[in-house]
Write an enzyme that holds these catalytic residues in place. Structure first.
Site, short mmCIF file in Angstrom:
data_model
loop_
_atom_site.label_atom_id
_atom_site.label_comp_id
_atom_site.label_asym_id
_atom_site.label_seq_id
_atom_site.Cartn_x
_atom_site.Cartn_y
_atom_site.Cartn_z
N GLU A 92 4.78 -5.53 -7.11
CA GLU A 92 6.03 -5.08 -7.19
C GLU A 92 7.00 -5.12 -8.23
O GLU A 92 7.68 -4.07 -8.32
CB GLU A 92 6.61 -5.59 -5.97
CG GLU A 92 5.87 -5.25 -4.47
CD GLU A 92 6.63 -6.08 -3.30
OE1 GLU A 92 6.46 -7.42 -3.17
OE2 GLU A 92 6.98 -5.47 -2.19
N GLU A 112 -0.33 -8.08 1.11
CA GLU A 112 0.54 -8.95 1.95
C GLU A 112 0.24 -8.72 3.35
O GLU A 112 0.27 -9.74 4.09
CB GLU A 112 1.94 -8.34 1.86
CG GLU A 112 2.77 -8.90 0.69
CD GLU A 112 2.38 -7.87 -0.50
OE1 GLU A 112 1.44 -7.22 -0.46
OE2 GLU A 112 3.29 -8.31 -1.60
#
Ligand code: NAD
Length: 670
Positions: A92, A112
């Site tokens: 990210e 995730e």
């Protein structure tokens, strides 16, 4: 300016790392002599993920979105240089930069969902702007680790280099001087509704029970149409809520429990012995699976069987496995043929002479094991490690008849051995300590998840599973039917219910064992004879067309059989039990309590040294739903008092033979 993240071993994104990055970006922004920046990782990798230990507490400032905003708001270009892995928050962060350059072999991705959460720092908002909605659903919902060349094709990575990442990154960053190229400025991608629906349905096939997978899809589809800052805020809130939820906590519990054993390898007390050549004795179901597992991990393998036909059959299974990998495009033909070059099969014991490790997977009979170990000792190197794959036999008894019991231990694989992650490493009374470390190293190279067990009947997994099955049989007698129990447990998340599993693996195997144990069984203990009655009727499961269910020719799933209902009703009547209704909740609860109780027994008997290993066993070997954390996690969440109360109730329902364990062993000392 070069900003280096240095937080060994994996440069995990901790509070200190985030603070360091923020400070560096501020220095970069305010220094007029600096025109472009490169963020790179020290050591073997970029940021391979976030610091998971922080996830169980309130996150400390600065949060990752703050660092990301600083990069995006910096008027000068920032280029991310990736190598090793850029996963989760690390990836990210890279999506906040103006471009990404990577070394060949790098992996990027957002795993995730495998931790019960969703990306929380813009992953669901920036990745779709880069690669579209469908691909984002696919990758985010599966937690895919994307290979560098694929990432280049998709435009996630802008440039791929073979060497000198930093040198190339600096040159690349200079080419951006005066240019800002933020993903947030890319327009929301247009979507084809039917493609999105197809991607969603595919993701939900695996993730239907997982709230976080639903949430990730919602973020990628619905939230994406909002202005990006609004989308980012909604994503962050969803991430924070999921992070503190039970499912994410359970998955973190599993993550730490699985990782813990490999940490023993880092200790320097014992050094593992080097293994390159493996000999597998027995070319049956397990022998061929173990051979494939070892070959795929790069070992040279000799497979030996006394029976020519069995050997040929086993060798064919091995080559068929790789043929099918090639045919289905899962493996390059050159790789398969290179692997098979390391494979030989033989009936000649002399051929095991160069093996560093010999794994025995012959018939489950003590006399056969003794004879085989005698042969192994005769022909193997004096310092070769010798392992048994027995399911239930006492390995100390096997070792007692050998000349050097210190090199004997258990390596208990699960079927199919090339697929199942679990490997129980069995420590016997006289096993030398470096054997266990060597076993761990071996498991690691095989890509297995190991646990260490003492040498006890059924080791860890089969012992817990026996208690589980016994409890299910009690419920059959008391009023439930197989299909109801299987359904309740499958809905809870088990891969398969116990009766469907029994039919699949064959009811005759457990029957033979029960007959062996009959003379030593305490006649006072509750014993359910439904399975015996089915076996006496020739119903051994799928292979005979019937067991707890009935199977039509060539059909895998069984249907309810009135004969079984009659057998069960008669069994209840014979014991004077008046049958009653069961709810799914009660079924699941009794199963969990029975497992928890058995785990407490195993810990008290020191078969297992850390109870969380049992959760690892159940998830990796017995289809227990990972996102539930495992029985120990559930017990710890329930708390000691409630657990003890419920166990007393279970003991009453279970009747004679059920012993309540000391549950203190399940809880951390106060
Ligand atoms: P299997 O019957 O499929 O294969 C056993 C093989 O051993 C046969 O090919 C046989 O020819 C060979 N063999 C027998 N005696 C031999 C000897 N003296 N020398 C050389 N080869 C000999 O059995 P399996 O299911 O592969 O089980 C093997 C072992 O693994 C058993 O101890 C079993 O308890 C254990 N195990 C089985 C499973 C499972 O699910 N099948 C799971 C874990 C462990």
């Amino acid at each position: 300016m070069v900003i280096t993240v240095n937080n060994p071993p994996i440069n995990a994104g901790s509070t200190e790392v985030r603070q360091g990055l923020l400070d560096a970006i501020q220095v970069f922004q305010s220094d007029p002599n600096l025109a472009a920046a490169v963020i790179i990782g020290a050591g073997n990798t970029f940021i391979a993920g976030s610091d998971m230990k922080e996830f169980s507490q309130p996150l400390a400032e600065p949060h990752l979105p703050t660092v990301i905003s600083a990069i995006e708001n910096c008027p000068k270009p920032v280029v991310c240089a990736l190598h090793g892995a850029a996963l989760g928050g690390g990836f990210e962060l890279s999506l906040a930069c103006d471009a990404r350059i990577a070394l060949q072999g790098t992996l990027v991705g957002l795993p995730e969902v495998t931790l019960g959460i969703i990306p929380g720092a813009g992953g669901t908002q920036r990745l779709p702007r880069l690669i579209g909605v469908e691909k984002s659903i696919e990758y985010i919902c599966a937690g895919t680790r994307i290979k560098a060349d694929e990432a280049l094709k998709l435009g996630i990575i802008n440039k791929l280099v073979k060497e000198d990442l930093l040198g190339n990154a600096i040159v690349f960053a200079r080419s951006f001087i005066g240019i800002k190229h933020r993903i947030r400025d890319i327009a929301t991608p247009s979507v084809d509704a039917s493609d999105v629906l197809a991607a969603t349905q595919k993701a939900l096939k695996v993730g239907k029970n997982r709230p976080n997978v639903h949430k990730a899809i919602e973020m990628i589809t619905n939230t994406l149409t909002l202005p990006i800052d609004q989308g980012l805020a909604i994503e962050r809130e969803a991430f924070q809520n999921l992070r503190v939820g039970t499912e994410a906590k359970a998955l973190r519990h599993q993550f730490f429990a699985e990782r813990k054993l490999f940490k023993l390898l880092a200790g320097d007390a014992q050094k593992p012995k080097s293994i390159e050549q493996v000999a597998v004795i027995g070319a049956g179901t397990m022998g061929s699976g173990i051979t494939i597992a070892c070959l795929s991990a790069g070992y040279t393998v000799l497979m030996l069987d006394q029976n020519e036909a069995a050997l040929a059959n086993g060798a064919k299974k091995v080559s068929d496995f790789y043929d099918s990998r090639v045919k289905t495009g899962k493996m390059a033909a050159e790789k398969a043929s290179a692997i098979l070059q390391g494979f030989t099969s033989s009936t000649q014991w002399g051929d095991i002479a160069t093996a560093d490790l010999v794994i025995e997977a012959v018939f489950e009979e003590m006399e056969v094991k003794h004879a085989v170990f005698q042969k192994i000792e005769e022909y193997a190197k004096p310092d070769a490690l010798l392992a048994s794959n027995t399911s239930y036999l006492d390995i100390d008894v096997i070792a007692a008849k050998t000349k050097n019991p210190s090199r004997i231990f258990g390596l208990h694989f699960f079927s199919p051995a090339q697929v199942m992650k679990l490997l129980e490493i069995v420590r016997c009374k006289l096993t030398a300590p470096n054997m266990i470390i060597t076993g761990l190293q071996f498991a690691k190279r095989l890509g297995k998840t190991p646990v260490i067990s003492a040498n006890a009947f059924g080791f860890i997994g089969n012992r817990i599973y026996a208690a589980y099955r016994r409890q299910c049989e009690f419920m059959l007698e008391e009023g439930a039917y197989p299909e109801q129990i299987d359904k309740a447990l499958e809905e809870y998340g088990f891969a398969m219910g116990p009766f469907a599993v029994g039919d699949l693996s064959g009811l005759d195997i457990a029957w033979a064992m029960r007959k062996n144990q009959a003379s030593t069984r305490n006649p006072e203990h509750r014993y359910v004879n439904i399975a015996d009655t089915l076996c006496l009727a020739g119903r051994f499961g799928r292979k005979t067309g019937s067991g707890y269910y009935q199977y039509a020719e060539g059909v895998k799933s069984g249907v309810v059989d009135p004969f079984v209902k009659q057998v069960i009703d008669e069994a209840s009547a014979a014991k004077g039990i008046s049958r009653r209704e069961f709810s799914s909740e009660e079924i699941v609860n009794r199963v969990l309590l029975a497992m928890i109780n058995e785990i407490a027994h195993l810990a008290s008997e020191k078969v297992v040294s850390d109870v969380t290993d049992c959760d690892v066993v159940l998830v990796n070997g017995y289809g227990f739903p990972r996102w539930r954390g495992g029985p120990v996690f559930i017990a710890q969440e329930m708390g000691r008092d409630k657990l003890n109360l419920e166990l007393r109730d279970l003991a009453e329902r279970s009747g004679p033979g059920f012993v309540i364990a000391n549950t203190d062993v399940l809880f951390h000392p106060d």
